[in-house]
Design an enzyme around this catalytic site. Structure first.
Site: not given
Ligand code: CAA
Ligand code: NAI
Length: 246
Positions: A141, A154
């Site tokens: 990401s 995350y």
């Protein structure tokens, strides 16, 4: 057909980016395993693929559970005969500012996004090595590359995925296996539906193409990287973020 006669596993294939990837792969000629925790949505995704001319089966799996993953790999080999492509797409968020993040939030996200990727790849790799060929694609990401407010857990996993990708590219390249990651920006899905509108607006404003991403934007990138058109590409992290960070 980009993926004619290939056998592919897409984890988290029941929804969002994974679902679109499974659909696109199937329409490109692959037989696809929709591998997901969510039985109802996963069965529906496989059904939708089969009724639109593709070939898919659903296998329920929790990527954090090694026995579960092993059973999924065995069933895939039994039913499809081989595994050419693994897309480690299953992922979750549990956002909180650093000082408010609980240990449970940390553990949960590490479990799915990092250990899940390790579990699936480690248990699929022997089959690919035996075949002398394979493609592993990992979901990183922009957050793994640049960090983000409220995403300590995350960000750690998505940076970790980059480390795994580069290590596996080096380890497995001589066995005929390519390993790459994608680093999407903010893509419209159930995951981003939980993000405050104010934050999404900031992200859109920062994006050169001035729009949030669609699941197709990422699925098409996976399709390219899975195909022989990417046969000399390994160990890379390909940004799919509309120019969010340029
Ligand atoms: N970028 C910039 N500023 C942000 C931000 C972000 N991503 N997230 C929060 N902020 C800001 C808020 O606007 C707020 O600013 P003000 O004090 O000026 O109003 C400040 O940080 C504190 O935020 P909250 O008041 O909302 O604090 P909270 O404790 O109630 O909630 C939170 C914290 C749960 C992290 C919440 O802010 C949130 O959900 N933020 C979004 C986090 C995010 O971007 N998640 C992405 C999920 S999608 C994904 O992860 C996919 C991918 O790979 C891109
Ligand atoms: P989503 O929330 O729409 O779908 C995730 C899927 O993963 C769901 O079907 C869910 O059931 C499945 N899943 C969750 N935990 C699982 C587990 N333990 N075992 C098996 N399956 C499990 O998410 P989305 O948006 O489609 O994201 C997919 C991947 O792409 C994730 O890894 C995410 O981190 C990554 N990503 C998403 C971005 C976005 O903006 N949506 C941006 C960058 C990366």
């Amino acid at each position: 057909m980009f993926l004619k006669d290939k056998a592919a596993i897409v984890t988290g294939g029941a929804r969002g980016i994974g679902r679109e990837t499974a659909l696109l792969f199937a329409h490109a000629g692959a037989r696809v395993v929709v591998a997901d925790f969510d039985k109802e949505a996963g069965e529906k995704a496989a059904r939708d693929i089969n009724t639109t001319g593709g070939q898919a089966i659903f296998i329920q799996v929790d990527v954090t559970d090694r026995d579960n993953v092993l059973a999924m790999v065995e069933e895939t080999k039994e039913r499809l005969g081989k595994i050419d492509i693994l897309v480690n797409n299953a992922g979750i968020t549990a956002d909180a500012m650093l000082l408010k993040m609980t240990e449970a939030q940390w553990d949960r996200v590490i479990g799915v996004n990092l250990k899940g990727v390790f579990n699936c790849t480690q248990l699929v790799a022997p089959t690919m090595i035996e075949q002398g060929a394979g493609v592993v694609l990992n979901a990183s990401s922009v957050v793994g590359v640049y960090g983000n407010v409220g995403q300590t857990n995350y960000a750690a996993t998505k940076s970790g995925v980059i480390g795994l990708t580069k290590s596996w590219a080096k380890e497995l390249g001589r066995k005929g296996i390519r390993v790459n990651a994608v680093a999407p920006g903010f893509i419209i899905s159930d995951m981003t539906a939980k993000v405050p509108d104010k934050v999404l607006e900031i992200m859109k404003e920062k994006t050169a193409l001035n729009r949030l991403g669609e699941v197709q934007d990422v699925a098409q990138t996976y399709l390219f990287l899975a195909s022989d058109y990417a046969s000399y590409i390994t160990g890379q992290v390909l940004g799919v973020d509309g120019g969010l960070v340029v």
